[in-house]
Scaffold this active site. Structure first.
Site, PDB file in Angstrom:
ATOM      1  N   LYS A  44      74.712  89.763  65.735  1.00 29.20           N
ATOM      2  CA  LYS A  44      75.815  89.117  66.247  1.00 29.20           C
ATOM      3  C   LYS A  44      75.340  87.685  66.548  1.00 29.20           C
ATOM      4  CE  LYS A  44      78.922  92.543  68.423  1.00 29.20           C
ATOM      5  NZ  LYS A  44      80.059  92.432  67.677  1.00 29.20           N
ATOM      6  N   ARG A  91      82.836 102.824  64.609  1.00 32.13           N
ATOM      7  CA  ARG A  91      83.444 103.679  63.710  1.00 32.13           C
ATOM      8  C   ARG A  91      82.411 104.827  63.221  1.00 32.13           C
ATOM      9  NH1 ARG A  91      85.443  99.075  59.647  1.00 32.13           N
ATOM     10  NH2 ARG A  91      85.458  97.947  61.830  1.00 32.13           N
TER      11      ARG A  91
HETATM   12  N1  BES Z   1      82.010  96.111  69.571  1.00 34.99           N
HETATM   13  C1  BES Z   1      82.726  95.077  68.343  1.00 34.99           C
HETATM   14  C2  BES Z   1      84.287  95.080  68.680  1.00 34.99           C
HETATM   15  C3  BES Z   1      84.325  93.770  69.703  1.00 34.99           C
HETATM   16  C4  BES Z   1      84.328  92.357  69.587  1.00 34.99           C
HETATM   17  C5  BES Z   1      84.812  94.430  70.983  1.00 34.99           C
HETATM   18  C6  BES Z   1      84.751  91.566  70.600  1.00 34.99           C
HETATM   19  C7  BES Z   1      85.190  93.288  72.087  1.00 34.99           C
HETATM   20  C8  BES Z   1      85.053  92.036  71.704  1.00 34.99           C
HETATM   21  C9  BES Z   1      82.435  95.985  67.043  1.00 34.99           C
HETATM   22  O1  BES Z   1      81.582  96.834  67.054  1.00 34.99           O
HETATM   23  C10 BES Z   1      82.330  94.869  66.210  1.00 34.99           C
HETATM   24  O2  BES Z   1      81.377  94.310  66.007  1.00 34.99           O
HETATM   25  N2  BES Z   1      83.319  94.925  65.135  1.00 34.99           N
HETATM   26  C11 BES Z   1      83.153  94.148  64.157  1.00 34.99           C
HETATM   27  C12 BES Z   1      83.693  94.910  62.813  1.00 34.99           C
HETATM   28  C13 BES Z   1      83.476  93.951  61.497  1.00 34.99           C
HETATM   29  C14 BES Z   1      81.899  93.963  61.467  1.00 34.99           C
HETATM   30  C15 BES Z   1      84.058  94.554  60.434  1.00 34.99           C
HETATM   31  C16 BES Z   1      84.210  93.068  64.397  1.00 34.99           C
HETATM   32  O3  BES Z   1      85.135  93.070  65.177  1.00 34.99           O
HETATM   33  O4  BES Z   1      83.816  91.811  64.002  1.00 34.99           O
HETATM   34 ZN    ZN Z   2      79.602  96.118  66.498  1.00 39.32          ZN
END
Ligand code: BES
Ligand code: ZN
Ligand code: ZN
Length: 470
Positions: free
Chosen positions: A247, A321
């Site tokens: 991230k 997921r």
């Molecule tokens: N934990 C995150 C989602 C999230 C983002 C929760 C911001 C709370 C606040 C999840 O694991 C994630 O990173 N999802 C990605 C998915 C993408 C890579 C398809 C996202 O939402 O960007």
């Molecule tokens: Zn994630």
């Protein structure tokens, strides 16, 4: 803070401050009308007027309904927390607003002070909720349940707010074990060797680069005459760095909250067991930390999940997921439940779709989603349904494995994540399952309603309400 429900007259109740809730219609007939007009108090929702010399605190209400009372009582407690009074009394308006009143006080007054060297000293010791309503018994039941649910919500918030160096998968196991001991729940922990025996290749891959071992937590509450069996599944990413698909720095901050689904299901089973509901509850948690390292799982890896479905990894940040795929599979094979609900901070896309305050509901049964959203509304939580469709389903097809962990197009990301989970729901359970995306609703950096900075405990109130009505 001690909160008591008293069966007596408000005038006879001794306290330093009297709190009154009133709407603009009540202003004209108020004894202190002149004073209030001078103070510029219009009784707008969440506005406060403190008449210290009259020992009176007035709280504005738009309507005499639970949501408005919850929000106004949260404003009230914030004002009183910064004063030096020790006791207050509030007259209870109705049974239907009592829950909002209690939740506003407890949730709006919540603070997480574990890391402060000088926590705020709060002078308020006693809060008396006063009524001489004839049906005191009914009020008292409402009151006790409201206390249980609000305290369970705070329990969830405390775990969410705990820093990730302290709250990792193995310490989440300890939290669950302690809850099980305190509330007489059954507790079964699967450590990594057990997960390997279960062939949980997806969940194990996500946690592989962490120094903390992954674990699956299974708690159960089994009352004697259960009317239904409900499985609650929680995403317990104690930290989500994104893994090798790392991230950006600013998005990584707050990712201790990625365990909010797990913390919520712990709060739910705590509330259900304390209310002694006639519903058997199973809480399943995938406790994992998503980190980087030489042995980290990577984009291009093909994972073999517990169900045998193979998964092409295209982004290691779509890890929730993967963990849920194996936990859902395990839960369905081990408990034949009437309903299966999973809670996860799954996608940023859910926030884009519904805003930060609303939980996304996904599933095949419109009736079940409708029942959930009614319970949510009654509890003061916001939900919005995100509909599946066969076109979005095509976006998670893989050329090399059975399914991809990310979609080929950027739109509808909350739904494609839900459709990924759907692949792991057995045919006979399709209509029993609802997926709750709490990415937006589980955590906040600015206060709203009865939520303060940090974890909100999203899900606990709505599911407690749903379970109470079974
Ligand atoms: N934990 C995150 C989602 C999230 C983002 C929760 C911001 C709370 C606040 C999840 O694991 C994630 O990173 N999802 C990605 C998915 C993408 C890579 C398809 C996202 O939402 O960007
Ligand atoms: Zn994630
Ligand atoms: Zn995540």
């Amino acid at each position: 803070m001690n909160i008591e429900l008293l069966n007596s007259n408000i005038a006879d109740t001794k306290a330093e401050i009297n709190v009154e809730f009133l709407s603009s219609h009540d202003l004209d007939s108020h004894l202190d009308k002149e004073l209030l007009t001078k103070a510029g108090f219009k009784a707008e929702q969440d506005s406060i007027c403190f008449l210290h010399e009259r020992k009176l605190l007035l709280c504005g209400l738009e309507k005499n309904e639970a949501d408005e009372v919850r929000s106004a009582s949260a404003s009230m407690i914030k004002t009183l927390k910064s004063s030096n009074y020790a006791s207050i009394k509030i007259s209870v308006i109705s049974n239907s607003t009592l829950t909002g009143l209690v939740e506003g006080i407890i949730l709006g007054g919540y603070e997480f002070n574990n890391y402060k060297s000088e926590p705020n000293e709060i002078s308020i010791k006693d809060i008396f909720l006063v009524t001489n309503d004839l049906d005191f018994e009914a009020l008292n039941t409402t009151f006790k349940n409201a206390l249980i649910v609000a305290n369970a919500t705070c329990f969830t918030r405390d775990i969410v707010n705990t820093a990730p160096q302290e709250l990792h998968p193995q310490s989440l196991v300890d939290v669950a074990k302690k809850l099980a001991a305190d509330n007489s729940l059954e507790c079964n922990i699967l450590q990594e060797d057990d997960l390997a025996k279960e062939k949980m290749g997806a969940m194990l891959a996500v946690g592989r680069a962490s120094v903390h071992r992954s674990a699956l937590i299974h708690l159960s509450y089994k009352p004697a005459n259960a009317k239904k069996i409900i499985s609650l599944i929680g995403k317990g990413l104690t930290y989500d760095s994104g893994g090798l698909s790392l991230k950006p720095a600013t998005s990584m901050v707050t990712m201790k909250m990625d365990k909010s689904g797990a913390c919520a299901v712990l709060g739910m089973i705590k509330a259900a067991s304390e209310m002694k509901l006639d519903v058997e509850i199973h809480a399943f948690i995938g406790a994992v930390e998503n980190m980087i390292g030489g042995n980290a799982y990577k984009p291009d890896d093909i994972l073999v999940s517990r169900s045998g479905t193979t998964i092409e990894v295209r982004n290691t940040d779509a890890e929730g997921r993967l963990v849920l795929a194996d936990v859902l599979s395990y839960a369905q094979d081990n408990v034949k439940a009437d309903n299966i609900f999973d809670f996860a901070t799954l996608t940023g896309a859910c926030m884009v779709a519904l805003g930060q305050y609303t939980t996304g509901l996904m599933g095949h049964s419109n009736k079940l989603k409708h029942d959930i959203s009614r319970a949510a509304t009654a509890s003061g939580e916001l939900t919005g349904s995100l509909p599946f469709n066969r076109h979005l389903k095509k976006l998670i097809k893989s050329e090399i494995a059975d399914i991809c962990n990310t979609a080929s197009k950027p739109y509808g990301g909350a739904i494609t994540a839900g459709l990924f989970l759907d692949k792991f729901i057995l045919e006979e359970n399709k209509d029993k399952w609802v997926h709750f995306d709490i990415a937006g609703s589980a955590y906040t950096e600015s206060p709203w309603d009865c939520n303060v900075y940090g974890g909100t405990g999203a899900g606990v109130r709505m599911i407690s309400e749903y379970l109470k009505n079974i």
